[in-house]
Design a protein around this motif. Structure first.
Motif, PDB file in Angstrom:
ATOM      1  N   SER A 173     -12.328  13.775  -7.340  1.00 20.11           N
ATOM      2  CA  SER A 173     -13.670  13.669  -6.755  1.00 20.11           C
ATOM      3  C   SER A 173     -14.456  12.460  -7.229  1.00 20.11           C
ATOM      4  CB  SER A 173     -14.467  14.950  -7.048  1.00 20.11           C
ATOM      5  OG  SER A 173     -13.879  16.063  -6.390  1.00 20.11           O
ATOM      6  N   PHE A 174     -14.558  12.265  -8.547  1.00 21.10           N
ATOM      7  CA  PHE A 174     -15.461  11.238  -9.047  1.00 21.10           C
ATOM      8  C   PHE A 174     -14.918   9.828  -8.845  1.00 21.10           C
ATOM      9  CE2 PHE A 174     -16.668  14.734 -12.261  1.00 21.10           C
ATOM     10  CZ  PHE A 174     -17.465  15.363 -11.318  1.00 21.10           C
ATOM     11  N   GLU A 175     -13.601   9.713  -8.579  1.00 20.38           N
ATOM     12  CA  GLU A 175     -13.033   8.402  -8.270  1.00 20.38           C
ATOM     13  C   GLU A 175     -12.930   8.159  -6.766  1.00 20.38           C
ATOM     14  OE1 GLU A 175      -9.328   8.175 -10.335  1.00 20.38           O
ATOM     15  OE2 GLU A 175     -10.249   8.429 -12.322  1.00 20.38           O
ATOM     16  N   ASP A 176     -13.363   9.149  -5.984  1.00 17.87           N
ATOM     17  CA  ASP A 176     -13.275   9.046  -4.524  1.00 17.87           C
ATOM     18  C   ASP A 176     -14.564   8.432  -3.970  1.00 17.87           C
ATOM     19  OD1 ASP A 176     -11.815  10.193  -1.940  1.00 17.87           O
ATOM     20  OD2 ASP A 176     -13.963  10.589  -1.744  1.00 17.87           O
ATOM     21  N   ASP A 177     -14.434   7.415  -3.146  1.00 15.41           N
ATOM     22  CA  ASP A 177     -15.608   6.694  -2.647  1.00 15.41           C
ATOM     23  C   ASP A 177     -16.497   7.575  -1.777  1.00 15.41           C
ATOM     24  OD1 ASP A 177     -14.984   4.320  -3.935  1.00 15.41           O
ATOM     25  OD2 ASP A 177     -13.780   3.570  -2.266  1.00 15.41           O
ATOM     26  N   ASP A 178     -15.918   8.420  -0.943  1.00 10.55           N
ATOM     27  CA  ASP A 178     -16.729   9.263  -0.061  1.00 10.55           C
ATOM     28  C   ASP A 178     -17.509  10.308  -0.865  1.00 10.55           C
ATOM     29  OD1 ASP A 178     -15.861   7.911   2.195  1.00 10.55           O
ATOM     30  OD2 ASP A 178     -14.175   9.273   2.533  1.00 10.55           O
ATOM     31  N   ILE A 179     -16.832  10.952  -1.839  1.00  6.20           N
ATOM     32  CA  ILE A 179     -17.525  11.930  -2.687  1.00  6.20           C
ATOM     33  C   ILE A 179     -18.621  11.236  -3.482  1.00  6.20           C
ATOM     34  CG2 ILE A 179     -17.269  13.446  -4.684  1.00  6.20           C
ATOM     35  CD1 ILE A 179     -16.147  14.736  -2.246  1.00  6.20           C
ATOM     36  N   ALA A 180     -18.292  10.070  -4.035  1.00  7.68           N
ATOM     37  CA  ALA A 180     -19.287   9.342  -4.826  1.00  7.68           C
ATOM     38  C   ALA A 180     -20.497   8.965  -3.976  1.00  7.68           C
ATOM     39  CB  ALA A 180     -18.651   8.084  -5.427  1.00  7.68           C
ATOM     40  N   ARG A 181     -20.251   8.578  -2.730  1.00  9.26           N
ATOM     41  CA  ARG A 181     -21.363   8.214  -1.851  1.00  9.26           C
ATOM     42  C   ARG A 181     -22.283   9.409  -1.624  1.00  9.26           C
ATOM     43  NH1 ARG A 181     -18.479   6.747   2.016  1.00  9.26           N
ATOM     44  NH2 ARG A 181     -18.090   4.675   1.145  1.00  9.26           N
ATOM     45  N   ALA A 182     -21.690  10.575  -1.418  1.00  9.21           N
ATOM     46  CA  ALA A 182     -22.504  11.779  -1.220  1.00  9.21           C
ATOM     47  C   ALA A 182     -23.294  12.114  -2.475  1.00  9.21           C
ATOM     48  CB  ALA A 182     -21.605  12.947  -0.823  1.00  9.21           C
ATOM     49  N   MET A 183     -22.692  11.941  -3.635  1.00  6.97           N
ATOM     50  CA  MET A 183     -23.407  12.194  -4.888  1.00  6.97           C
ATOM     51  C   MET A 183     -24.541  11.190  -5.070  1.00  6.97           C
ATOM     52  SD  MET A 183     -20.125  12.981  -7.392  1.00  6.97           S
ATOM     53  CE  MET A 183     -21.105  13.135  -8.885  1.00  6.97           C
ATOM     54  N   ASN A 184     -24.278   9.945  -4.792  1.00  7.29           N
ATOM     55  CA  ASN A 184     -25.283   8.906  -5.006  1.00  7.29           C
ATOM     56  C   ASN A 184     -26.444   9.028  -4.024  1.00  7.29           C
ATOM     57  OD1 ASN A 184     -23.573   7.926  -6.970  1.00  7.29           O
ATOM     58  ND2 ASN A 184     -22.677   6.335  -5.650  1.00  7.29           N
ATOM     59  N   ASP A 185     -26.136   9.422  -2.795  1.00  2.00           N
ATOM     60  CA  ASP A 185     -27.187   9.504  -1.779  1.00  2.00           C
ATOM     61  C   ASP A 185     -28.094  10.719  -1.992  1.00  2.00           C
ATOM     62  OD1 ASP A 185     -26.179   7.252  -0.617  1.00  2.00           O
ATOM     63  OD2 ASP A 185     -25.161   8.282   1.041  1.00  2.00           O
ATOM     64  N   GLY A 186     -27.509  11.820  -2.463  1.00  2.00           N
ATOM     65  CA  GLY A 186     -28.280  13.056  -2.482  1.00  2.00           C
ATOM     66  C   GLY A 186     -28.705  13.562  -3.837  1.00  2.00           C
ATOM     67  N   PHE A 187     -28.269  12.911  -4.927  1.00  4.48           N
ATOM     68  CA  PHE A 187     -28.494  13.473  -6.262  1.00  4.48           C
ATOM     69  C   PHE A 187     -28.680  12.370  -7.299  1.00  4.48           C
ATOM     70  CE2 PHE A 187     -25.732  16.128  -3.731  1.00  4.48           C
ATOM     71  CZ  PHE A 187     -26.276  17.396  -3.861  1.00  4.48           C
ATOM     72  N   VAL A 188     -29.279  12.749  -8.409  1.00  4.17           N
ATOM     73  CA  VAL A 188     -29.154  11.976  -9.636  1.00  4.17           C
ATOM     74  C   VAL A 188     -28.081  12.676 -10.462  1.00  4.17           C
ATOM     75  CG1 VAL A 188     -30.245  11.412 -11.832  1.00  4.17           C
ATOM     76  CG2 VAL A 188     -31.458  10.986  -9.700  1.00  4.17           C
ATOM     77  N   SER A 189     -26.996  11.960 -10.741  1.00  2.97           N
ATOM     78  CA  SER A 189     -25.828  12.572 -11.382  1.00  2.97           C
ATOM     79  C   SER A 189     -25.796  12.205 -12.865  1.00  2.97           C
ATOM     80  CB  SER A 189     -24.545  12.097 -10.703  1.00  2.97           C
ATOM     81  OG  SER A 189     -24.543  12.486  -9.340  1.00  2.97           O
ATOM     82  N   ILE A 190     -25.691  13.238 -13.709  1.00  3.99           N
ATOM     83  CA  ILE A 190     -25.725  13.064 -15.162  1.00  3.99           C
ATOM     84  C   ILE A 190     -24.405  13.554 -15.741  1.00  3.99           C
ATOM     85  CG2 ILE A 190     -26.890  13.703 -17.305  1.00  3.99           C
ATOM     86  CD1 ILE A 190     -29.438  14.163 -15.692  1.00  3.99           C
TER      87      ILE A 190
END
Length: 667
Positions: A60-77
């Protein structure tokens, strides 16, 4: 936006520095960014040696699509649970409350104020992608419900902490009931307690050994002996290099989850050393000696501490370093020795692990074999270990954790003094120096260091308890008053800043960072809780110093945890072991001589000391060592003083008389 983990000190966070996720470290700035963007927070908690953390990272965290969803919708810690056990404790309680279980990686969705409203552990990529979208929609369309859910969770986890509650005195009856309840879960077939997955019950073993010594309960000793043998002959133990894995995925101790943690091996070193002390079993001593060698060889860091863990994976494959096929054994050893080793180590064509490979177990009793077979065994081990070194090796988390190094210091000090191993003694003293000079900053402990530099996370209660107990162990080892004084300073901080006001303790200091709740968990899990470790140090400090106010604090705390000890001893093993020491006395044993040559007296004291006893050896009236004060020699000979509750037997110079005093229940 960008990934902000490149300057982290945590090896776990650095594993994620190249993810396309815009990770933040845990910080007030991260939550402020979430408030400014009006988005929820995604908190991902794990640790460097965690197999499923790696799996979720790769998926997940190395996947560009998953990362995009995390970056667009959340602050990830991203949080290293070993650096921030306080953060982990709060959100693990929430995860367990919401799902009925916990584990790592831990995945928490929270409001910008940190209130958790949805929690879980590992999520496969497809599930995680759908979850991100669902949470984002809920935050957009059902904000009031989400915030209300978070408030309810915070209220629930706040109430789950044991600050108040019933109390009970520590008594022989309570500890007998604890043993009875613990033995109900005994696995009479394979040793240990409960079923798969099976974790090494190191703290329960220490409790049972102390209980046996105080009461002569034969079953308590037999359970420890059987469990120790099953683990030491199983795949959970590295039959080539020594050291124990985190747990066994099966009930037989055959297939481990391969990461090796410092804390497990420190606690198991104590258990095997004490088992040898009480029984003289050479197998127990061998495992203790090999575990010591593993700690110092494989976990020693260049800056003098002990690293936290070895990874479960090598080159992305779990167990790659450790598993063997019959053909691989023959390739290294030749056909004859290869077949012999396959029989000895339980390596079959079918295999016990993956892809027809096997984890090495000790399928034959080789320790008591004739010398030629023992020599062959050692020769085979060395060849296999040399060949194994050419395979991909597990990564090492080389941060130095204060509490875990404290556990190792206590174990190494006990091993050194009981077996005469000078390397263990020197290592205990050297590690104590590292903690005293690097982790103590302005009188307060820092949780971690790496490459010789202390990190920012402040010490939690378990750091103060485990390090104070370690300093007391080194005080007994060296008769140097500096270590007793240092332990007292740590205990004073703990009492002043971690106390609940009614005899209990919080896990975090009153001046530490404020989280959504202030954790106060007395249960022993993978490591002794801060609660039990501080009790151990308070009991030991009183016996060594004579300052009874510290024992009063320990007794008040033990009374608070007594119901847990009696009813749920698997989750209070270290507290129960401390209670055994407190009920026993603990005995205070002073050995005095003019030239620090205590001879047979010292051997007798260390071998026969009652459960949890403190022992200091040195010249009479050594400065800073209260236990040696006013202890004259008899006839110029080395002399032993045996006391309990500061009431002493007559001094003796004969080892046999000393053993008789130590065996007396009325001393």
């Amino acid at each position: 936006m960008a990934n902000r983990l490149g300057n982290a000190t945590s090896p776990y966070l650095l594993q994620h520095k190249d993810n396309p996720v815009d990770w933040w470290e845990w910080s007030a700035e991260a939550f402020a960014a979430a408030r400014e963007r009006d988005v929820p927070v995604l908190i991902s908690v794990g640790y460097a040696a965690c197999h499923w953390c790696h799996v979720m990272a790769h998926e997940s965290f190395e996947d560009d699509d998953i990362a995009r969803a995390m970056n667009d919708g959340f602050v990830s810690i991203k949080v290293d649970r070993e650096e921030r056990p306080d953060v982990d404790a709060v959100y693990m309680t929430a995860t367990q409350a919401m799902t009925g279980q916990g584990g790592w990686p831990m995945t928490v969705f929270a409001t910008p104020d940190g209130d958790p409203f949805f929690c879980g552990t590992y999520f496969p990529k497809a599930h995680f992608g759908r979850l991100l979208e669902s949470v984002r929609e809920a935050w957009r369309d059902k904000r009031d419900e989400v915030v209300a859910q978070g408030a309810k969770v915070v209220e629930a986890i706040g109430g789950a902490q044991l600050v108040g509650g019933p109390t009970a005195p520590i008594s022989a009856e309570l500890l007998a009931a604890a043993v009875g309840n613990l033995l109900k879960d005994r696995d009479k077939t394979y040793g240990g307690f409960g079923g798969a997955p099976k974790f090494p019950p190191h703290m329960g073993m220490l409790f049972l050994l102390r209980h046996h010594q105080r009461t002569e309960n034969a079953e308590a000793l037999e359970v420890v002996r059987e469990t120790a043998e099953r683990m030491g002959r199983g795949g959970i133990y590295d039959q080539l290099a020594g050291g124990f894995a985190r747990y066994s995925v099966d009930a037989r101790w055959t297939v481990p989850h391969f990461e090796k943690m410092l804390y497990d091996n420190a606690l198991l070193l104590r258990a095997y050393t004490q088992l040898w002390r009480l029984t003289g079993d050479p197998f127990a001593k061998r495992i203790a000696d090999e575990t010591t060698a593993f700690l110092l060889r494989d976990l020693g860091t260049r800056d003098g501490g002990l690293a936290s863990a070895l990874d479960a994976d090598a080159a992305g494959v779990e167990g790659l370093t450790y598993a063997w096929t019959p053909a691989q054994l023959a390739e290294v050893l030749g056909d004859e020795d290869g077949a012999w080793a396959a029989d000895l180590f339980g390596v079959t064509e079918r295999g016990t692990f993956e892809h027809g490979s096997s984890v090495l177990v000790l399928a034959r009793d080789i320790d008591a074999a004739e010398p030629s077979l023992v020599a062959r065994w050692h020769r085979v081990r060395e060849k296999l270990l040399g060949a194994r070194a050419s395979r991909p090796q597990p990564a090492r988390d080389d941060k130095v954790v204060a509490s875990w190094n404290g556990l190792a210091i206590t174990a190494l000090a006990e091993h050194g003094v009981l077996t005469g191993n000078e390397q263990s003694r020197a290592a205990a003293i050297g590690l104590a120096e590292v903690l005293a000079t690097r982790h103590l900053v302005d009188g307060r402990l820092r949780r971690v260091s790496r490459d010789g530099v202390a990190g920012e996370p402040v010490g939690v209660l378990e750091d103060y308890g485990c390090v104070a107990e370690a300093f007391l162990a080194v005080h007994q080892l060296t008769a140097d008053g500096r270590w007793l004084e240092s332990a007292k300073a740590l205990l004073d901080v703990a009492l002043a800043h971690f106390g609940t006001g009614d005899g209990g303790f919080y896990d975090t200091a009153d001046d530490a960072e404020r989280l959504v709740t202030r954790p106060a968990d007395p249960t022993d899990n993978a490591t002794p809780s801060g609660f039990s470790s501080i009790c151990a140090a308070l009991v030991g400090y009183t016996a060594l110093s004579g300052e009874t106010s510290y024992r009063e604090a320990a007794d008040a705390a033990l009374e608070k945890v007594a119901p847990l000890i009696g009813g749920h001893p698997r989750f209070a093993g270290y507290s129960a072991a401390v209670a055994e020491a407190a009920l026993s006395g603990p005995y205070e044993i002073a050995l005095v001589s003019e030239k620090d040559d205590h001879g047979e007296l010292a051997a007798a004291a260390y071998r026969h000391a009652p459960a949890g006893a403190v022992i200091v050896a040195g010249e009479p009236d050594r400065p800073g060592v209260p236990l040696l004060a006013d202890r004259p020699l008899l006839g110029g000979l080395p002399t032993a003083y045996v006391c309990r509750g500061f009431v002493c037997e007559r001094p003796v110079t004969d080892a046999g008389e000393l053993v008789a005093q130590l065996g007396s229940k009325d001393a």
